[in-house]
Design a protein around this motif. Structure first.
Motif, PDB file in Angstrom:
ATOM      1  N   ASP A   1      80.965  32.573  57.229  1.00  0.00           N
ATOM      2  CA  ASP A   1      79.976  33.246  56.759  1.00  0.00           C
ATOM      3  C   ASP A   1      78.761  32.437  57.079  1.00  0.00           C
ATOM      4  O   ASP A   1      78.369  31.324  56.281  1.00  0.00           O
ATOM      5  CB  ASP A   1      79.823  33.553  55.204  1.00  0.00           C
ATOM      6  N   PRO A   2      78.032  32.762  58.224  1.00  0.00           N
ATOM      7  CA  PRO A   2      76.703  31.897  58.463  1.00  0.00           C
ATOM      8  C   PRO A   2      75.820  31.770  57.571  1.00  0.00           C
ATOM      9  O   PRO A   2      74.989  30.634  57.572  1.00  0.00           O
ATOM     10  CB  PRO A   2      76.368  32.585  59.836  1.00  0.00           C
ATOM     11  N   THR A   3      75.709  32.609  56.380  1.00  0.00           N
ATOM     12  CA  THR A   3      74.848  32.434  55.402  1.00  0.00           C
ATOM     13  C   THR A   3      75.083  31.557  54.410  1.00  0.00           C
ATOM     14  O   THR A   3      74.241  31.526  53.197  1.00  0.00           O
ATOM     15  CB  THR A   3      74.382  33.671  54.954  1.00  0.00           C
ATOM     16  N   SER A   4      76.332  31.001  54.300  1.00  0.00           N
ATOM     17  CA  SER A   4      76.796  30.176  53.303  1.00  0.00           C
ATOM     18  C   SER A   4      75.857  28.976  53.071  1.00  0.00           C
ATOM     19  O   SER A   4      75.893  28.180  52.002  1.00  0.00           O
ATOM     20  CB  SER A   4      78.169  29.733  53.628  1.00  0.00           C
ATOM     21  N   PHE A   5      75.092  28.489  54.241  1.00  0.00           N
ATOM     22  CA  PHE A   5      74.243  27.178  53.903  1.00  0.00           C
ATOM     23  C   PHE A   5      72.824  27.554  54.535  1.00  0.00           C
ATOM     24  O   PHE A   5      72.718  28.454  55.051  1.00  0.00           O
ATOM     25  CB  PHE A   5      74.770  26.080  54.876  1.00  0.00           C
ATOM     26  N   THR A   6      72.216  26.508  54.383  1.00  0.00           N
ATOM     27  CA  THR A   6      70.627  27.149  54.644  1.00  0.00           C
ATOM     28  C   THR A   6      70.097  27.052  56.055  1.00  0.00           C
ATOM     29  O   THR A   6      69.595  27.386  56.579  1.00  0.00           O
ATOM     30  CB  THR A   6      69.553  26.058  53.934  1.00  0.00           C
ATOM     31  N   GLU A   7      71.250  26.566  56.924  1.00  0.00           N
ATOM     32  CA  GLU A   7      71.145  26.507  58.385  1.00  0.00           C
ATOM     33  C   GLU A   7      72.583  26.493  58.802  1.00  0.00           C
ATOM     34  O   GLU A   7      73.630  26.122  57.867  1.00  0.00           O
ATOM     35  CB  GLU A   7      70.276  25.254  58.824  1.00  0.00           C
ATOM     36  N   PRO A   8      72.792  27.172  60.201  1.00  0.00           N
ATOM     37  CA  PRO A   8      74.108  27.234  60.576  1.00  0.00           C
ATOM     38  C   PRO A   8      74.635  25.670  60.833  1.00  0.00           C
ATOM     39  O   PRO A   8      74.029  24.852  61.164  1.00  0.00           O
ATOM     40  CB  PRO A   8      73.948  27.717  62.213  1.00  0.00           C
ATOM     41  N   LEU A   9      76.019  25.481  60.488  1.00  0.00           N
ATOM     42  CA  LEU A   9      76.435  24.071  60.602  1.00  0.00           C
ATOM     43  C   LEU A   9      77.251  24.092  61.895  1.00  0.00           C
ATOM     44  O   LEU A   9      78.254  24.612  62.260  1.00  0.00           O
ATOM     45  CB  LEU A   9      77.548  23.985  59.372  1.00  0.00           C
ATOM     46  N   SER A  10      77.203  22.954  62.710  1.00  0.00           N
ATOM     47  CA  SER A  10      77.790  22.592  63.825  1.00  0.00           C
ATOM     48  C   SER A  10      78.939  21.651  63.296  1.00  0.00           C
ATOM     49  O   SER A  10      79.092  21.499  61.952  1.00  0.00           O
ATOM     50  CB  SER A  10      76.999  21.986  64.856  1.00  0.00           C
ATOM     51  N   ARG A  11      79.899  21.295  63.870  1.00  0.00           N
ATOM     52  CA  ARG A  11      80.967  20.207  63.505  1.00  0.00           C
ATOM     53  C   ARG A  11      80.072  19.056  62.917  1.00  0.00           C
ATOM     54  O   ARG A  11      80.512  18.518  62.041  1.00  0.00           O
ATOM     55  CB  ARG A  11      81.932  19.897  64.418  1.00  0.00           C
ATOM     56  N   MET A  12      79.006  18.577  63.809  1.00  0.00           N
ATOM     57  CA  MET A  12      78.446  17.379  63.363  1.00  0.00           C
ATOM     58  C   MET A  12      77.490  17.778  61.994  1.00  0.00           C
ATOM     59  O   MET A  12      77.489  16.876  61.248  1.00  0.00           O
ATOM     60  CB  MET A  12      77.246  16.961  64.650  1.00  0.00           C
TER      61      MET A  12
ATOM     62  N   PHE B   1      69.774  14.867  51.144  1.00  0.00           N
ATOM     63  CA  PHE B   1      68.205  15.164  51.776  1.00  0.00           C
ATOM     64  C   PHE B   1      67.722  16.198  51.522  1.00  0.00           C
ATOM     65  O   PHE B   1      66.280  16.338  51.646  1.00  0.00           O
ATOM     66  CB  PHE B   1      68.358  14.566  53.362  1.00  0.00           C
ATOM     67  N   GLY B   2      68.406  17.232  51.378  1.00  0.00           N
ATOM     68  CA  GLY B   2      67.945  18.762  51.065  1.00  0.00           C
ATOM     69  C   GLY B   2      67.637  19.422  52.447  1.00  0.00           C
ATOM     70  O   GLY B   2      67.316  20.492  52.315  1.00  0.00           O
ATOM     71  N   ASP B   3      67.945  18.993  53.775  1.00  0.00           N
ATOM     72  CA  ASP B   3      67.907  19.677  54.896  1.00  0.00           C
ATOM     73  C   ASP B   3      68.581  20.713  54.895  1.00  0.00           C
ATOM     74  O   ASP B   3      68.473  21.809  55.549  1.00  0.00           O
ATOM     75  CB  ASP B   3      67.537  18.710  55.870  1.00  0.00           C
ATOM     76  N   ILE B   4      70.342  20.652  54.148  1.00  0.00           N
ATOM     77  CA  ILE B   4      71.141  21.384  54.222  1.00  0.00           C
ATOM     78  C   ILE B   4      71.522  21.705  52.886  1.00  0.00           C
ATOM     79  O   ILE B   4      71.755  20.727  52.110  1.00  0.00           O
ATOM     80  CB  ILE B   4      72.271  21.137  55.413  1.00  0.00           C
ATOM     81  N   ALA B   5      71.675  22.915  52.564  1.00  0.00           N
ATOM     82  CA  ALA B   5      72.048  23.197  51.041  1.00  0.00           C
ATOM     83  C   ALA B   5      72.860  24.370  51.081  1.00  0.00           C
ATOM     84  O   ALA B   5      73.011  25.211  51.918  1.00  0.00           O
ATOM     85  CB  ALA B   5      70.768  23.528  50.234  1.00  0.00           C
ATOM     86  N   ALA B   6      73.875  24.565  50.204  1.00  0.00           N
ATOM     87  CA  ALA B   6      74.805  25.396  49.857  1.00  0.00           C
ATOM     88  C   ALA B   6      73.947  26.808  49.317  1.00  0.00           C
ATOM     89  O   ALA B   6      73.252  26.676  48.359  1.00  0.00           O
ATOM     90  CB  ALA B   6      75.916  25.165  49.125  1.00  0.00           C
ATOM     91  N   LYS B   7      74.239  27.761  49.995  1.00  0.00           N
ATOM     92  CA  LYS B   7      73.541  29.102  49.421  1.00  0.00           C
ATOM     93  C   LYS B   7      74.278  29.871  48.727  1.00  0.00           C
ATOM     94  O   LYS B   7      73.904  30.941  47.870  1.00  0.00           O
ATOM     95  CB  LYS B   7      72.821  29.848  50.522  1.00  0.00           C
TER      96      LYS B   7
END
Length: 188
Positions: free
Chosen positions: A108-119, A134-140
């Motif tokens: 589910d690509p909407t799970s986080f505030t941005e798409p997650l690559s492996r890195m 940092f707040g740049d990625i968050a769980a949605k």
């Protein structure tokens, strides 16, 4: 059965070999796990497989931790073995959490505030583990938030109980070894 050598009785060459092994084993383990994480094809995922991955990964981390505690208890130099144990258990744990985040984001690509690559998944798991956030990625989504919450609880358990078990194992090993070397010990 290998001959146990007290650390005080080791010559410089034996100490260097022991330290080199304690550095080399975790480095090679982490490199192998990192290569597997970044190179193996495991992009198709759904929610059930993400939970299965998390459960299997948790069992794997517990198994590695138990094996490392046993190694500390049987070690001639338990403090060095404890450092080696932490150098293997923590990266294994973080890679498994990262795999779970990556699988959830893939399902589910909407799970986080941005798409997650492996890195990105590894970065996110490290920022949650270190409590930097940092707040740049968050769980949605609720699922992603539940997994992050579970990681936070597991972080506390790993750090709190893990450190306690390792310290107790090092202390027990040192005490047990000291008792075995004392002449006339009534427990012999």
């Amino acid at each position: 059965m290998r001959k146990k050598v007290e650390s005080r009785q080791m010559d410089t060459r034996q100490r260097r070999r022991l330290i080199a092994g304690a550095i080399l084993r975790p480095v090679l383990t982490v490199v192998a796990l990192g290569c597997a994480y970044f190179l193996l094809p495991w992009t198709d995922a759904h929610t059930v497989s993400a939970f299965a991955l998390l459960v299997a990964g948790g069992v794997a981390v517990l198994g590695v931790a138990a094996w490392q505690i046993k190694r500390i208890l049987n070690s001639d130099v338990p403090a060095l073995q404890a450092v080696e144990a932490a150098s293997v258990v923590v990266p294994t744990y973080l890679l498994i959490v990262s795999m779970t985040y990556f699988a959830v984001a893939g399902a589910d690509p909407t799970s986080f505030t941005e798409p997650l690559s492996r890195m990105g998944a590894l970065y996110f798991s490290l920022s949650v583990f270190s409590t930097v956030g940092f707040g740049d990625i968050a769980a949605k989504t609720d699922l992603a938030r539940a997994l992050v919450s579970l990681q936070i609880v597991c972080n506390l358990v790993l750090i709190g109980f893990g450190v306690r078990f390792v310290i107790a194992a090092v202390s027990w090993s040192k005490e047990h070894r000291t008792r075995q070397t004392k002449p006339g010990d009534p427990s012999e």
